[in-house]
Design a protein around this motif. Structure first.
Motif, short mmCIF file in Angstrom:
data_model
loop_
_atom_site.label_atom_id
_atom_site.label_comp_id
_atom_site.label_asym_id
_atom_site.label_seq_id
_atom_site.Cartn_x
_atom_site.Cartn_y
_atom_site.Cartn_z
N THR A 134 8.15 -10.87 8.50
CA THR A 134 7.14 -10.82 9.55
C THR A 134 5.77 -10.50 8.98
O THR A 134 4.76 -11.11 9.35
CB THR A 134 7.53 -9.77 10.60
OG1 THR A 134 8.80 -10.10 11.16
CG2 THR A 134 6.49 -9.71 11.71
N TYR A 135 5.73 -9.52 8.06
CA TYR A 135 4.45 -9.14 7.45
C TYR A 135 3.81 -10.31 6.72
O TYR A 135 2.62 -10.60 6.90
CB TYR A 135 4.68 -7.97 6.48
CG TYR A 135 3.49 -7.63 5.62
CD1 TYR A 135 2.37 -7.01 6.16
CD2 TYR A 135 3.49 -7.95 4.26
CE1 TYR A 135 1.27 -6.70 5.36
CE2 TYR A 135 2.39 -7.64 3.46
CZ TYR A 135 1.29 -7.02 4.02
OH TYR A 135 0.20 -6.73 3.23
N TYR A 136 4.60 -10.99 5.90
CA TYR A 136 4.04 -12.11 5.13
C TYR A 136 3.62 -13.27 6.04
O TYR A 136 2.55 -13.87 5.85
CB TYR A 136 5.06 -12.59 4.10
CG TYR A 136 5.12 -11.76 2.85
CD1 TYR A 136 3.96 -11.36 2.19
CD2 TYR A 136 6.34 -11.38 2.29
CE1 TYR A 136 4.01 -10.61 1.03
CE2 TYR A 136 6.40 -10.62 1.12
CZ TYR A 136 5.23 -10.24 0.49
OH TYR A 136 5.28 -9.50 -0.66
N LEU A 137 4.45 -13.59 7.04
CA LEU A 137 4.12 -14.72 7.90
C LEU A 137 2.90 -14.44 8.78
O LEU A 137 1.98 -15.25 8.86
CB LEU A 137 5.33 -15.07 8.78
CG LEU A 137 6.49 -15.77 8.07
CD1 LEU A 137 7.69 -15.90 9.00
CD2 LEU A 137 6.07 -17.15 7.57
N ASP A 177 -3.47 -3.17 0.23
CA ASP A 177 -2.89 -4.38 -0.35
C ASP A 177 -3.35 -5.62 0.40
O ASP A 177 -3.77 -6.62 -0.20
CB ASP A 177 -1.36 -4.29 -0.38
CG ASP A 177 -0.75 -3.73 0.91
OD1 ASP A 177 -1.49 -3.52 1.90
OD2 ASP A 177 0.48 -3.49 0.93
N MET A 178 -3.31 -5.56 1.73
CA MET A 178 -3.81 -6.67 2.53
C MET A 178 -5.31 -6.87 2.32
O MET A 178 -5.81 -8.01 2.24
CB MET A 178 -3.51 -6.42 4.02
CG MET A 178 -3.99 -7.53 4.94
SD MET A 178 -3.75 -7.14 6.70
CE MET A 178 -1.97 -7.32 6.82
N ASP A 179 -6.04 -5.76 2.22
CA ASP A 179 -7.48 -5.83 2.00
C ASP A 179 -7.81 -6.55 0.69
O ASP A 179 -8.69 -7.41 0.65
CB ASP A 179 -8.07 -4.42 1.99
CG ASP A 179 -9.57 -4.41 1.83
OD1 ASP A 179 -10.26 -4.97 2.70
OD2 ASP A 179 -10.06 -3.84 0.83
N SER A 204 8.68 4.43 6.08
CA SER A 204 7.44 3.90 6.65
C SER A 204 7.66 3.26 8.02
O SER A 204 6.69 2.97 8.73
CB SER A 204 6.82 2.87 5.71
OG SER A 204 7.69 1.77 5.52
N LEU A 205 8.92 3.04 8.41
CA LEU A 205 9.22 2.43 9.70
C LEU A 205 9.79 3.42 10.70
O LEU A 205 10.19 3.03 11.80
CB LEU A 205 10.23 1.28 9.51
CG LEU A 205 9.83 0.18 8.53
CD1 LEU A 205 10.89 -0.90 8.48
CD2 LEU A 205 8.49 -0.43 8.90
N HIS A 206 9.84 4.69 10.34
CA HIS A 206 10.44 5.70 11.20
C HIS A 206 9.48 6.08 12.34
O HIS A 206 8.38 6.57 12.10
CB HIS A 206 10.78 6.96 10.41
CG HIS A 206 12.05 6.82 9.61
ND1 HIS A 206 12.41 7.67 8.60
CD2 HIS A 206 13.05 5.91 9.68
CE1 HIS A 206 13.56 7.29 8.07
NE2 HIS A 206 13.97 6.23 8.72
N GLY A 207 9.90 5.85 13.56
CA GLY A 207 9.17 6.36 14.72
C GLY A 207 8.04 5.46 15.19
O GLY A 207 7.40 4.76 14.41
N ARG A 214 0.58 1.85 11.43
CA ARG A 214 0.57 0.71 10.52
C ARG A 214 -0.07 -0.51 11.17
O ARG A 214 -0.81 -1.25 10.53
CB ARG A 214 1.99 0.39 10.06
CG ARG A 214 2.64 1.51 9.24
CD ARG A 214 3.96 1.09 8.65
NE ARG A 214 3.78 0.11 7.60
CZ ARG A 214 3.44 0.40 6.36
NH1 ARG A 214 3.23 1.66 5.99
NH2 ARG A 214 3.31 -0.55 5.46
N LEU A 215 0.20 -0.71 12.46
CA LEU A 215 -0.42 -1.82 13.17
C LEU A 215 -1.93 -1.62 13.29
O LEU A 215 -2.71 -2.56 13.12
CB LEU A 215 0.21 -1.98 14.55
CG LEU A 215 1.61 -2.59 14.58
CD1 LEU A 215 2.19 -2.52 15.98
CD2 LEU A 215 1.59 -4.03 14.08
N ASP A 216 -2.34 -0.39 13.61
CA ASP A 216 -3.77 -0.09 13.71
C ASP A 216 -4.48 -0.36 12.38
O ASP A 216 -5.59 -0.90 12.35
CB ASP A 216 -3.99 1.36 14.13
CG ASP A 216 -3.64 1.62 15.58
OD1 ASP A 216 -3.50 0.64 16.34
OD2 ASP A 216 -3.47 2.80 15.95
N ARG A 217 -3.84 0.03 11.29
CA ARG A 217 -4.41 -0.22 9.97
C ARG A 217 -4.53 -1.72 9.70
O ARG A 217 -5.52 -2.17 9.13
CB ARG A 217 -3.56 0.44 8.89
CG ARG A 217 -3.72 1.95 8.79
CD ARG A 217 -2.82 2.51 7.71
NE ARG A 217 -3.10 3.92 7.45
CZ ARG A 217 -2.45 4.66 6.57
NH1 ARG A 217 -1.49 4.12 5.84
NH2 ARG A 217 -2.77 5.93 6.40
#
Length: 257
Positions: A134-137, A177-179, A204-207, A214-217
């Motif tokens: 999902t992240y890559y796509l 990394d995305m930046d 990193s996916l907990h909660g 992570r989405l806000d970032r």
């Protein structure tokens, strides 16, 4: 063959770092150096790094973007590889980094894949397929070109030198990394190489708060870079509708070799 500097930003993560550095000590090809960027840690992270023979540098400005960039600036190798403190690289990870870029002379950066080693057994491979897929796509769709994953990636030092002053290292709440991938832009080829495999932590996916952060970032990272080059301009280059630069390639190519 490329000489590889491994950069690991760390803040109060000594236990995970110990495991990561232990895996680096078992590499089939040793890195030129391992650089630990101590990002104002108050635990034993720096001591753990020194005990494993790593070079420790400090970055007092808290935030992964600042810490990672400081490490890249200090690297001596022709290739700068990046791991997170909780990454557990496969025994041939450094070797695969070298091969990935030696075999792709037009690529300026490569990004890898992972397994969530601390997830329930049945989900260790399924979750990263869903999450990283999902992240890559979505990252490529939003950027108009391929993006990078900081837990397993590498960039040529000469490419970093070009963009080091343009990355948003002062922005604490972005994905560095995305930046970096967005700043490199669609005129520079970035390849996904599935042999660059690491174990990663599912923490990193907990909660929901962590996922929301992570989405806000991600949205903030995209907004910052879209201000400089909107997605339709990036896609125009990716689709070869505008001239390409001296790199001579476009991104968005998924390479499984």
């Amino acid at each position: 063959m490329a000489e590889v500097s491994v950069v690991i930003p760390v803040r109060n993560d000594g236990e995970h770092l110990r495991q990561c550095l232990g895996a680096l000590a078992r590499q089939t090809v040793s890195p030129l150096e391992v650089i630990i960027v101590d990002n104002a840690s108050t635990d034993d992270s720096a001591d753990v790094a020194r005990a494993h023979g790593a070079r420790v540098i400090t970055e007092p400005s808290i935030g992964i973007p600042a810490a990672a960039a400081t490490g890249y600036d200090a690297a001596l190798g022709s290739v700068i590889a990046r791991l997170d403190a909780d990454s557990v690289p496969a025994d041939d990870w450094v070797e695969q980094v070298r091969k990935a870029l030696d075999h792709r002379p037009h690529a300026v950066a490569v990004s890898g894949f992972g397994v969530f080693h601390d997830a329930p057994f049945g989900l260790r491979r399924l979750l990263p397929i869903v999450y990283l897929g999902t992240y890559y796509l979505l990252g490529a769709a939003a950027a108009g070109h391929h993006v990078l994953w900081g837990s397993s990636m590498a960039v040529r030092r000469e490419a970093w030198a070009v963009v080091s002053e343009r990355v948003h290292r002062g922005e604490r709440e972005i994905h560095d990394d995305m930046d970096l991938a967005l700043v490199l832009g669609p005129r520079a080829r970035v390849s996904l190489v599935t042999t660059l495999t690491v174990g990663a932590s599912v923490r990193s996916l907990h909660g929901l708060p962590q996922l929301r952060r992570r989405l806000d970032r991600a949205f903030r990272t995209l907004r910052l870079n879209w201000h400089e080059a909107p997605p339709w301009e990036r896609w125009a280059v990716t689709l070869r509708l505008t001239p390409r630069t001296e790199h001579g390639q476009h991104t968005g190519e998924v390479d499984h070799r």
